[in-house]
Design an enzyme around this catalytic site. Structure first.
Site, short mmCIF file in Angstrom:
data_model
loop_
_atom_site.label_atom_id
_atom_site.label_comp_id
_atom_site.label_asym_id
_atom_site.label_seq_id
_atom_site.Cartn_x
_atom_site.Cartn_y
_atom_site.Cartn_z
N MET A 49 108.56 42.97 137.39
CA MET A 49 109.97 43.37 137.49
C MET A 49 110.04 44.87 137.76
O MET A 49 111.07 45.50 137.56
CB MET A 49 110.72 43.00 136.21
CG MET A 49 110.70 41.49 135.96
SD MET A 49 112.09 40.88 135.01
CE MET A 49 111.87 41.76 133.48
N HIS A 54 100.79 47.24 134.55
CA HIS A 54 100.97 46.62 135.88
C HIS A 54 99.81 46.98 136.80
O HIS A 54 99.32 46.14 137.56
CB HIS A 54 102.26 47.13 136.55
CG HIS A 54 103.51 46.76 135.84
ND1 HIS A 54 104.28 47.68 135.18
CD2 HIS A 54 104.14 45.57 135.71
CE1 HIS A 54 105.34 47.08 134.67
NE2 HIS A 54 105.28 45.79 134.97
N GLN A 93 116.44 35.41 133.48
CA GLN A 93 115.67 35.45 132.24
C GLN A 93 116.28 36.40 131.21
O GLN A 93 115.70 36.64 130.16
CB GLN A 93 114.20 35.79 132.51
CG GLN A 93 113.91 37.17 133.03
CD GLN A 93 112.46 37.32 133.47
OE1 GLN A 93 112.05 36.80 134.52
NE2 GLN A 93 111.66 38.03 132.71
N VAL A 135 97.26 46.57 127.91
CA VAL A 135 96.90 47.98 128.09
C VAL A 135 97.75 48.79 127.11
O VAL A 135 98.95 48.56 126.98
CB VAL A 135 97.15 48.44 129.55
CG1 VAL A 135 96.81 49.91 129.71
CG2 VAL A 135 96.32 47.60 130.51
O1 PAF Z 1 106.48 39.51 132.99
C1 PAF Z 1 107.39 39.82 133.79
O2 PAF Z 1 107.53 40.97 134.22
C2 PAF Z 1 108.38 38.76 134.22
O3 PAF Z 1 108.68 37.91 133.18
C3 PAF Z 1 107.93 37.98 135.46
C4 PAF Z 1 106.67 37.18 135.20
C5 PAF Z 1 107.72 38.94 136.62
C6 PAF Z 1 109.03 36.98 135.89
O4 PAF Z 1 110.21 37.62 136.19
#
Ligand code: PAF
Length: 288
Positions: A30, A37, A61, A176
């Protein structure tokens, strides 16, 4: 690095890569990248020649009372960081591209969401499962990498891949942490300096639980009570949950008896620090 914004462009790119006989790895995100990341991207790059990072703040979500509108973003910085990591494509669709008018099809699991974060975030995992399903159909990856900080999410994706017969390998990446132990999260950006200190209660409480169990404490209720008092001693905190559970089913574990000691346990916590909800977890092997 290419930036693709539409489903058809993304699907055409992936078909072309597969036609060449190459494999695609997807890192769904996101955005607002941190070291966590970047470690997912590094892992993905080692596994497949072509790495796709999706950057989409998925509205389904988030509940209405959550932080969708204030979710941190810095797309310019994210693009630069991804490029440095050797990402082939950033897939950055807008909301209408993923959820066109009259969208009405969702993916929902029946059991795993009824635990941990799912209890206080009732629509969250339906939104995650739906968007990840769509990303799988759009990016058509051979491999997808997820971090284990969102352990419940990881297990839900693994279950979904089995249940829906996706031919996608799910790869897990460890949490991390900052130097002082705080698990990296885009939401850490919301914390004031004082709250940032209190946020250490999450990682420290997990260490505490592990130490208690290692020393022979078998009553999970005793461990949880100790953790509760410990976390409450930090200012600005409000506990959402403290769980000691089976990492597969996420069912709570009662006393850790000899049968369980051969099996790993998941200790997971969710705590509001001010208005920011943070999560952390640790897998322990009490028998070893
Ligand atoms: O973990 C996340 O950042 C989100 O839940 C994902 C897997 C990108 C789905 O929107």
């Amino acid at each position: 690095m290419e930036i693709l914004k539409t489903v058809s462009e993304m699907q055409a790119w992936s078909d072309n890569i597969h036609q060449k006989g190459n494999q695609i790895c997807l890192v769904p995100t996101m955005g607002y990248f941190h070291e966590g990341h970047l470690s997912l991207m590094e892992k993905g790059k080692k596994i497949c020649s072509d790495l796709v990072v999706s950057l989409f703040v998925n509205p389904t979500q988030f509940s209405e009372n959550e932080d969708l509108d204030s979710y941190p973003a810095n797309i310019e910085r994210d693009v630069k960081l991804a490029e440095k990591k050797g990402v082939s494509v950033i897939f950055m669709p807008d909301k209408k591209e993923i959820y066109p008018d009259r969208f009405q099809t969702y993916v929902e699991l029946t059991e795993l969401p009824a635990h941990l974060c799912g209890l206080s975030r009732p629509v969250h995992f339906r939104g995650v499962a739906t968007v990840v399903t769509k990303l799988f159909n759009i990016v058509k990856p051979d491999v997808a990498v997820f971090g284990s900080k969102d352990f419940q999410q990881l297990q839900i994706i693994r279950r979904m891949v089995k249940d829906l017969n996706y031919n996608i390998k799910i790869v897990e990446c460890p949490i991390v942490r900052e130097d002082d132990g705080l698990a990296m999260s885009s939401r850490n950006a919301y914390l004031s300096p004082e709250q940032r200190l209190s946020a250490l209660c999450l990682s420290k409480s997990l260490e505490k639980a592990e130490a208690m169990i290692e020393k022979g404490e078998i009553r999970t209720s005793t461990v949880k009570k100790e953790l509760e008092n410990y976390i409450k001693s930090f200012p600005f905190t409000k506990i959402d949950y403290i769980s000691i559970c089976d990492p597969e089913t996420l069912d709570e574990i009662g006393d850790i008896n000899s049968a369980d000691t051969a099996c790993p346990l998941l200790i997971a916590v969710a705590v509001y620090v001010g208005k920011t909800r943070l999560i952390d977890n640790r897998i322990i092997n009490p028998g070893q």
